[in-house]
Scaffold this motif. Structure first.
Motif, PDB file in Angstrom:
ATOM      1  N   PRO A  26       0.811  -1.234   0.000  1.00  0.00           N
ATOM      2  CA  PRO A  26       0.000   0.000   0.000  1.00  0.00           C
ATOM      3  C   PRO A  26       0.838   1.275   0.000  1.00  0.00           C
ATOM      4  N   ARG A  27       1.916   1.279   0.768  1.00  0.00           N
ATOM      5  CA  ARG A  27       2.756   2.475   0.838  1.00  0.00           C
ATOM      6  C   ARG A  27       3.415   2.748  -0.515  1.00  0.00           C
ATOM      7  N   TYR A  28       4.013   1.733  -1.087  1.00  0.00           N
ATOM      8  CA  TYR A  28       4.715   1.934  -2.353  1.00  0.00           C
ATOM      9  C   TYR A  28       3.752   2.146  -3.512  1.00  0.00           C
ATOM     10  N   ALA A  29       2.592   1.580  -3.442  1.00  0.00           N
ATOM     11  CA  ALA A  29       1.588   1.813  -4.490  1.00  0.00           C
ATOM     12  C   ALA A  29       1.179   3.285  -4.504  1.00  0.00           C
ATOM     13  N   ARG A  30       1.030   3.896  -3.333  1.00  0.00           N
ATOM     14  CA  ARG A  30       0.699   5.327  -3.270  1.00  0.00           C
ATOM     15  C   ARG A  30       1.803   6.165  -3.891  1.00  0.00           C
ATOM     16  N   HIS A  31       3.062   5.851  -3.566  1.00  0.00           N
ATOM     17  CA  HIS A  31       4.190   6.587  -4.163  1.00  0.00           C
ATOM     18  C   HIS A  31       4.212   6.404  -5.675  1.00  0.00           C
ATOM     19  N   TYR A  32       4.017   5.175  -6.109  1.00  0.00           N
ATOM     20  CA  TYR A  32       4.013   4.868  -7.545  1.00  0.00           C
ATOM     21  C   TYR A  32       2.908   5.654  -8.256  1.00  0.00           C
ATOM     22  N   ALA A  33       1.715   5.673  -7.685  1.00  0.00           N
ATOM     23  CA  ALA A  33       0.601   6.414  -8.287  1.00  0.00           C
ATOM     24  C   ALA A  33       0.897   7.909  -8.315  1.00  0.00           C
ATOM     25  N   ARG A  34       1.393   8.448  -7.211  1.00  0.00           N
ATOM     26  CA  ARG A  34       1.711   9.885  -7.154  1.00  0.00           C
ATOM     27  C   ARG A  34       2.729  10.260  -8.219  1.00  0.00           C
ATOM     28  N   TRP A  35       3.812   9.515  -8.289  1.00  0.00           N
ATOM     29  CA  TRP A  35       4.888   9.845  -9.224  1.00  0.00           C
ATOM     30  C   TRP A  35       4.456   9.665 -10.673  1.00  0.00           C
ATOM     31  N   THR A  36       3.764   8.591 -10.980  1.00  0.00           N
ATOM     32  CA  THR A  36       3.385   8.380 -12.386  1.00  0.00           C
ATOM     33  C   THR A  36       2.329   9.387 -12.836  1.00  0.00           C
ATOM     34  N   LEU A  37       1.378   9.706 -11.974  1.00  0.00           N
ATOM     35  CA  LEU A  37       0.388  10.730 -12.335  1.00  0.00           C
ATOM     36  C   LEU A  37       1.060  12.093 -12.482  1.00  0.00           C
ATOM     37  N   GLY A  38       1.918  12.435 -11.540  1.00  0.00           N
ATOM     38  CA  GLY A  38       2.616  13.722 -11.606  1.00  0.00           C
ATOM     39  C   GLY A  38       3.476  13.851 -12.847  1.00  0.00           C
ATOM     40  N   LEU A  39       4.237  12.805 -13.142  1.00  0.00           N
ATOM     41  CA  LEU A  39       5.099  12.838 -14.324  1.00  0.00           C
ATOM     42  C   LEU A  39       4.288  12.830 -15.622  1.00  0.00           C
ATOM     43  N   ALA A  40       3.148  12.167 -15.622  1.00  0.00           N
ATOM     44  CA  ALA A  40       2.297  12.179 -16.816  1.00  0.00           C
ATOM     45  C   ALA A  40       1.770  13.589 -17.086  1.00  0.00           C
ATOM     46  N   PHE A  41       1.337  14.278 -16.038  1.00  0.00           N
ATOM     47  CA  PHE A  41       0.896  15.672 -16.213  1.00  0.00           C
ATOM     48  C   PHE A  41       2.039  16.529 -16.765  1.00  0.00           C
ATOM     49  N   LEU A  42       3.220  16.391 -16.176  1.00  0.00           N
ATOM     50  CA  LEU A  42       4.353  17.214 -16.593  1.00  0.00           C
ATOM     51  C   LEU A  42       4.853  16.840 -17.986  1.00  0.00           C
ATOM     52  N   SER A  43       4.715  15.581 -18.367  1.00  0.00           N
ATOM     53  CA  SER A  43       5.077  15.171 -19.722  1.00  0.00           C
ATOM     54  C   SER A  43       4.178  15.852 -20.744  1.00  0.00           C
ATOM     55  N   GLY A  44       2.903  15.988 -20.411  1.00  0.00           N
ATOM     56  CA  GLY A  44       1.976  16.706 -21.292  1.00  0.00           C
ATOM     57  C   GLY A  44       2.371  18.165 -21.458  1.00  0.00           C
ATOM     58  N   ILE A  45       2.829  18.765 -20.370  1.00  0.00           N
ATOM     59  CA  ILE A  45       3.297  20.160 -20.427  1.00  0.00           C
ATOM     60  C   ILE A  45       4.524  20.245 -21.337  1.00  0.00           C
ATOM     61  N   ALA A  46       5.466  19.329 -21.146  1.00  0.00           N
ATOM     62  CA  ALA A  46       6.681  19.319 -21.977  1.00  0.00           C
ATOM     63  C   ALA A  46       6.325  19.169 -23.450  1.00  0.00           C
ATOM     64  N   SER A  47       5.348  18.335 -23.736  1.00  0.00           N
ATOM     65  CA  SER A  47       4.936  18.096 -25.119  1.00  0.00           C
ATOM     66  C   SER A  47       4.381  19.358 -25.762  1.00  0.00           C
ATOM     67  N   ARG A  48       3.529  20.061 -25.056  1.00  0.00           N
ATOM     68  CA  ARG A  48       2.876  21.229 -25.679  1.00  0.00           C
ATOM     69  C   ARG A  48       3.810  22.413 -25.859  1.00  0.00           C
ATOM     70  N   PHE A  49       4.970  22.397 -25.202  1.00  0.00           N
ATOM     71  CA  PHE A  49       5.956  23.461 -25.404  1.00  0.00           C
ATOM     72  C   PHE A  49       7.163  22.986 -26.212  1.00  0.00           C
ATOM     73  N   GLY A  50       7.088  21.774 -26.741  1.00  0.00           N
ATOM     74  CA  GLY A  50       8.145  21.265 -27.597  1.00  0.00           C
ATOM     75  C   GLY A  50       9.397  20.811 -26.875  1.00  0.00           C
ATOM     76  N   TRP A  51       9.323  20.602 -25.568  1.00  0.00           N
ATOM     77  CA  TRP A  51      10.508  20.243 -24.780  1.00  0.00           C
ATOM     78  C   TRP A  51      10.934  18.789 -24.975  1.00  0.00           C
ATOM     79  N   TRP A  52      10.101  17.966 -25.599  1.00  0.00           N
ATOM     80  CA  TRP A  52      10.493  16.580 -25.898  1.00  0.00           C
ATOM     81  C   TRP A  52      11.278  16.506 -27.197  1.00  0.00           C
ATOM     82  N   GLY A  53      11.350  17.594 -27.921  1.00  0.00           N
ATOM     83  CA  GLY A  53      12.105  17.611 -29.168  1.00  0.00           C
ATOM     84  C   GLY A  53      11.193  17.609 -30.376  1.00  0.00           C
ATOM     85  N   PRO A  54      11.782  17.839 -31.546  1.00  0.00           N
ATOM     86  CA  PRO A  54      10.991  17.922 -32.777  1.00  0.00           C
ATOM     87  C   PRO A  54      10.285  16.605 -33.100  1.00  0.00           C
TER      88      PRO A  54
END
Length: 146
Positions: free
Chosen positions: A14-42
């Protein structure tokens, strides 16, 4: 009677599942931000904010055209804020509010996708699954102190 391995799993999962969910959701949101500003590359993701605005118009095809830039920026601010907040070691009420807001944002996005594109797209992109994970993240564990 349960095995020692099963008991060990029940203690740490349960403890590690919460961390895993927090990190993957957070990184998914931030990946979307990177995509819309072209930070992932051409050639990766949206590439530009103008392309993201076009996608926002497609997802929100039922909304008046004049609201689309606002919706694109509102989504960007919400995703950036929630993405960063999910990565912080928040506890208690603050963590719960961030998780609930993430679940709501993802549910609204999934519903808008379903209205504009049909149910297949939000299901294929696991939008509702991510929303459900955020909702589960908001649920306080029985082992967590009040």
């Amino acid at each position: 009677m349960t095995s020692p391995a099963s008991r060990a799993f029940d203690r740490w999962a349960p403890r590690y599942a919460r961390h895993y969910a927090r990190w993957t959701l957070g990184l998914a949101f931030l990946s979307g931000i990177a995509s819309r500003f072209g930070w992932w590359g051409p050639g990766r993701g949206y590439g530009t904010f103008a392309n993201f605005i076009k996608y926002t118009a497609q997802v929100n095809s039922f909304m008046p055209a004049r609201t689309i830039p606002f919706l694109a920026w509102a989504a960007t601010v919400a995703e950036a804020s929630l993405g960063l907040a999910l990565l912080l070691p928040l506890r208690g009420r603050a963590a719960r509010v961030v998780a609930l807001a993430s679940a709501a944002l993802l549910a609204v996005f999934g519903l808008a996708m379903a209205v504009s594109f049909g149910p297949k797209e939000p299901l294929d992109y696991s939008v509702f699954s991510a929303s459900a994970a955020a909702l589960l993240l908001a649920r306080r564990s029985e082992s967590e102190a009040p």
